[in-house]
Design an enzyme around this catalytic site. Structure first.
Site, PDB file in Angstrom:
ATOM      1  N   HIS A  39       0.854  -1.201   0.000  1.00 29.79           N
ATOM      2  CA  HIS A  39       0.000   0.000   0.000  1.00 29.79           C
ATOM      3  C   HIS A  39       0.882   1.240   0.000  1.00 29.79           C
ATOM      4  CE1 HIS A  39      -3.426   2.432   0.333  1.00 29.79           C
ATOM      5  NE2 HIS A  39      -3.853   2.167   1.556  1.00 29.79           N
ATOM      6  N   HIS A  77      -2.330  -2.244 -11.165  1.00 26.14           N
ATOM      7  CA  HIS A  77      -3.091  -1.707 -10.036  1.00 26.14           C
ATOM      8  C   HIS A  77      -4.348  -2.552  -9.881  1.00 26.14           C
ATOM      9  CE1 HIS A  77      -5.361   1.155  -7.536  1.00 26.14           C
ATOM     10  NE2 HIS A  77      -4.201   1.700  -7.254  1.00 26.14           N
ATOM     11  N   ASP A 105       2.754   5.092  -7.903  1.00 24.79           N
ATOM     12  CA  ASP A 105       3.977   4.852  -7.138  1.00 24.79           C
ATOM     13  C   ASP A 105       5.237   4.829  -7.994  1.00 24.79           C
ATOM     14  OD1 ASP A 105       2.630   4.426  -4.613  1.00 24.79           O
ATOM     15  OD2 ASP A 105       1.887   2.569  -5.491  1.00 24.79           O
TER      16      ASP A 105
END
Length: 446
Positions: A285, A324, A380
């Site tokens: 996460h 994702h 990310d």
């Protein structure tokens, strides 16, 4: 990874048939047929309960590990269309907010549903700035941590400790109390984060400066040394503010679910936020961008990228920052971040790992293996490079995620709290353990 596709055989009636918003189900164990109402493209799990073989059966349940196809709430906060790469807060496209808004304005929008007027924004900003200061005893609490304690662990602990300083936070159904805790949480999060960072370096704490913006004040508390007045670099201040906007909320992710689940017990918001922050701590996460950085360091050079991609395709390695759970298209936040990265690198110098990242992206976007699996860069993939270039150690990356996500957590918590359909979270289980057994004395056990 995509969730397993349901093994459903689809049949369609003649188009002349009258459309009904129901689902007809035949239980082949009993031959009984059921008609389940469909609302907002969902059926209610409790509507499966009447399907029983015997009258004393518990009834049919749905089995959905990790909530891959289960809606746990009805929400008006964030809309995501993963197939189309769409993210909106309260209906506003993330691209427009990142270009035109500020984090505090976006936080107001997420919490209250509308963009603020000038007077509302001024009042909101005043209260947030006023609550950036923390009780001096919290400093003593921080000083109890070892010098190399992880900043995220310190943040979780100090957020939870705040509940002991503000007992009025337990009055969760008092609107004025909830408003005050909102100011406190959003205001104090960057202070707790910055103080945790300074503690890890053995540096004295730098106090908040209410003359600065939300992002600028955070940079002040992080990096101020001997200067009488810290002046944040405008480019870095803007970059951090945009990153805060992009991370403010993201629908029912792991930490938002933790906030709702823990909050459903009617605990105070500080304790629920500590649980949400703990969920964010995990590498799947909030720690994902740190994993990207480790991957790029492991690759080491642009010439090593093809071999690494080959090892990813063979299952030996993972391409961190790609794919994702929700997005099966290019993460809209990743597109914005690429532009922000260029601005930061102009000020701080080009990150040596950028070329490796760009080559990974180029090859993956052209490779059938990734294209057919709809694996695209997510938020990310570039944030770690930006944070590293701004001078943040990798241990601070999830902390930088937690600060802006606080506004989303509070919005999710309050929405859950005021939803009359919500009760304390208590999922069911499929029990596969032993049947009834009798206790055996020690000398009779095998």
């Amino acid at each position: 990874m995509n969730p397993t596709q349901p093994a459903v055989r689809v049949t369609t009636k003649d188009q002349s048939d009258e459309r009904r918003e129901t689902l007809s189900v035949t239980d082949n164990r009993t031959g009984k047929s059921f008609e389940l109402p469909i609302s907002e493209e969902t059926i209610r799990a409790l509507d499966l309960r009447p399907m029983k073989v015997r009258s004393d059966d518990f009834g049919l349940m749905s089995y959905d590990p990790a909530f891959t196809n289960t809606a746990l709430c009805k929400s008006k906060i964030t809309y995501i269309d993963g197939d189309k790469g769409i993210l909106r807060y309260r209906g506003y496209p993330i691209e427009e907010l990142a270009e035109k808004s500020t984090y505090l304005e976006t936080a107001f929008l997420i919490l209250y549903g509308e963009l603020p007027s000038r007077a509302q924004l001024d009042e909101w900003s005043y209260h947030i700035n006023h609550h950036t200061f923390i009780h001096e005893s919290i400093k003593k609490f921080l000083e109890g941590f070892h010098y190399d304690a992880h900043p995220m662990g310190m943040l979780i602990s100090t957020i939870a400790a705040l509940s002991t300083f503000y007992p009025d936070a337990r009055d969760i159904f008092n609107q004025e109390s909830r408003r005050k805790q909102t100011w406190r949480l959003i205001g104090k999060m960057p202070t707790l984060a910055a103080f945790s960072y300074r503690h890890s370096l053995g540096m004295p704490y730098a106090y908040p400066d209410s003359d600065l913006s939300y992002a600028g004040n955070f940079l002040n508390m992080l990096f101020k040394t001997t200067e009488q007045k810290y002046r944040p670099n405008p480019t870095l201040e803007h970059a951090l503010d945009v990153l805060f906007i992009l991370h403010a909320d993201h629908e029912q992710n792991c930490s938002a679910n933790a906030m709702r689940c823990v909050g459903s017990s009617h605990v105070d918001p500080f304790s629920a936020a500590a649980a949400a922050t703990a969920a964010l701590y995990g590498p799947l996460h909030g720690g994902a961008n740190e994993e990207v950085l480790h991957m790029l360091l492991e690759i080491g050079s642009v010439r090593n990228v093809p071999d690494y991609i080959k090892r990813v395709k063979s299952g030996e390695k993972k391409l961190m920052g790609f794919g994702h759970r929700i997005y099966k298209n290019y993460d809209p936040r990743a597109r914005i971040i690429k532009g922000i990265a260029d601005q930061v690198f102009e000020v701080m110098g080009r990150n040596a790992l950028l070329d490796i990242a760009l080559e990974c992206e180029r090859i993956a976007l052209e490779d059938e293996y990734f294209v057919t699996r709809r694996l695209y860069p997510n938020v990310d993939f570039y944030t770690g490079l930006i944070y590293q270039s701004m001078g943040f150690p990798a241990a601070m990356f999830p902390v930088l995620f937690a600060i802006p996500r606080t506004s989303g957590w509070i919005a999710q918590w309050e929405e859950m709290l005021l939803d009359p359909e919500q009760k304390i979270s208590r999922p069911r289980q499929v029990y596969l353990g032993s049947d009834l057994r009798s206790y055996a004395p020690m000398d009779e056990r095998k």
